[in-house]
Enzyme design. Structure first.
Site, PDB file in Angstrom:
ATOM      1  N   ASP A 136      87.810 -17.325  -5.824  1.00  0.00           N
ATOM      2  CA  ASP A 136      86.723 -16.673  -6.561  1.00  0.00           C
ATOM      3  C   ASP A 136      86.096 -17.713  -7.477  1.00  0.00           C
ATOM      4  O   ASP A 136      86.140 -18.899  -7.179  1.00  0.00           O
ATOM      5  CB  ASP A 136      87.242 -15.452  -7.319  1.00  0.00           C
ATOM      6  CG  ASP A 136      86.209 -14.332  -7.412  1.00  0.00           C
ATOM      7  OD1 ASP A 136      85.149 -14.586  -8.004  1.00  0.00           O
ATOM      8  OD2 ASP A 136      86.450 -13.230  -6.900  1.00  0.00           O
TER       9      ASP A 136
ATOM     10  N   HIS B 183      83.974 -19.626  -5.573  1.00  0.00           N
ATOM     11  CA  HIS B 183      82.648 -19.013  -5.674  1.00  0.00           C
ATOM     12  C   HIS B 183      81.743 -19.771  -6.629  1.00  0.00           C
ATOM     13  O   HIS B 183      80.716 -19.244  -7.056  1.00  0.00           O
ATOM     14  CB  HIS B 183      82.766 -17.554  -6.114  1.00  0.00           C
ATOM     15  CG  HIS B 183      83.302 -16.659  -5.052  1.00  0.00           C
ATOM     16  ND1 HIS B 183      83.352 -15.288  -5.185  1.00  0.00           N
ATOM     17  CD2 HIS B 183      83.834 -16.932  -3.828  1.00  0.00           C
ATOM     18  CE1 HIS B 183      83.886 -14.756  -4.087  1.00  0.00           C
ATOM     19  NE2 HIS B 183      84.196 -15.736  -3.261  1.00  0.00           N
TER      20      HIS B 183
END
Length: 363
Positions: free
Chosen positions: A188, A211
């Site tokens: 993430d 991410h």
């Protein structure tokens, strides 16, 4: 407060974590954690209680401490934590779900240092590293003057599914935070800057598979939130879903300002530069659609010397999509040199004041 995050069995460990001042605080009293058997929770608690005012808590070298309970260590002042041994965490515990952490340090001028080991999810990690976290690795909340330096995070999936929600560092309601000289493999955000944050610097970070470096998300449910003065520079993101990103929710209030992304290398990244005021969860689409015209104001953003390559996912290198009633303002883009894939479309700049004068908006 700095949370040592662990929904099931992850924990945050910092080579140097500073709340309130730089360096290691002078400490007159030393409390060595006694090894008490299969569960050392009580012994750890006692050591912190005895040394919570200007002391040093020592986890001895070549010693494994078993933590079978939740530790909330509060009222700490000028405390040094010398992590020379190993802290072994339990597996999943429903009791920790509401807290999202096994260990919390609450206080001022708290330092964690040393070359010890934290064993999470039955895996040994060393040199203040964290592996196989089932949730976010680190969180800085309600803190000031925090330095996170020279850590290693490695959480990767053994299947085709990404390890969701395994942010490297989440920052909220804090100021003067530095994150540097670290290597991250996460599923993430490599960095997520949340509400009421001022003056964050990230540098010399290599992030793999995450991410990207994110401001937000902010403004969920119409919340009034603010982020100011963020510097992200001299870093790398490899095979990431996003590169540099700002994300706010429709209907949100507040502001994002004085943000600078400089000298960031993005290799095989799906969305190299992504700024949106239309961030939304799938189960919130009706709300987002009904509030789509406004969001937080995003202003004074500088994006410079961004290099690397786009993946073949078919997304633009630059995507700036702001709200009609709260357009983005005062943006500067320069030195964006991202190699396109064969299916990379043109860049997108929507509701960005001055976009006609920004060369990257027409590339």
């Amino acid at each position: 407060m700095v949370k040592f995050l662990s929904l099931t069995s992850s924990v945050t460990a910092l080579l140097l974590l500073s709340l309130g001042a730089n360096g290691v605080a002078a400490a007159a009293t030393t409390c060595t954690v006694a090894k008490s058997g299969s569960d050392d929770t009580a012994a750890i608690t006692k050591a912190f209680s005895d040394c919570k005012n200007g002391g040093t808590v020592v986890f001895s070298k070549d010693t494994t401490y078993n933590l079978n309970g939740i530790l909330i260590l509060s009222d700490l002042k000028n405390v040094n934590i010398e992590l020379a041994g190993t802290i072994k965490l339990p597996g999943f515990d429903k009791a920790v779900k509401g807290l999202k952490s096994y260990i919390q340090l609450i206080g001022t001028n708290v330092k964690v240092y040393g070359g010890g080991v934290i064993n999470a999810n039955h895996s040994s990690v060393s040199d203040i590293s964290i592996i196989n976290s089932p949730r976010a690795h680190m969180g800085v909340t309600n803190a000031t003057d925090v330095l996170i330096n020279n850590i290693t995070l490695h959480t990767a999936s053994t299947s085709s599914l990404r390890p969701k929600n395994t942010d490297a560092l989440d920052v909220s309601r804090s100021s003067n935070v530095v994150f540097q000289n670290s290597k991250l493999t996460v599923g993430d955000d490599c960095l997520a800057i949340n509400e009421e944050v001022t003056n964050v610097t990230l540098s010399k970070i290599t992030c793999n598979g995450g991410h990207g470096f994110s401001v937000g998300s902010l403004g969920k449910g119409g919340a009034n939130q603010h982020v100011k003065t963020v510097r992200i520079h001299d870093s790398v993101c490899n095979d990431c879903q996003n590169g540099v990103r700002i994300k706010t929710w429709p209907g949100g209030k507040g502001s994002v300002s004085d943000i600078k992304f400089n000298n960031v290398e993005l290799n095989n990244v799906e969305n190299p530069i992504l700024i949106t005021t239309h961030y939304c969860d799938k189960n919130q689409m009706n709300y987002c659609t009904n509030n789509d015209k406004t969001s937080l104001s995003i202003s004074d953003v500088v994006i410079s010397d961004i290099t690397g390559s786009a993946s073949n996912d078919g997304n633009p290198i630059v995507s700036i999509n702001c709200s009609t009633s709260t357009p983005c303002t005062d943006f500067t883009l320069s030195g964006v040199k991202i190699t396109k894939a064969s299916n990379t479309p043109k860049n997108v700049c929507v509701n960005l004041d001055g976009s006609s004068k920004i060369a990257e908006c027409s590339a």
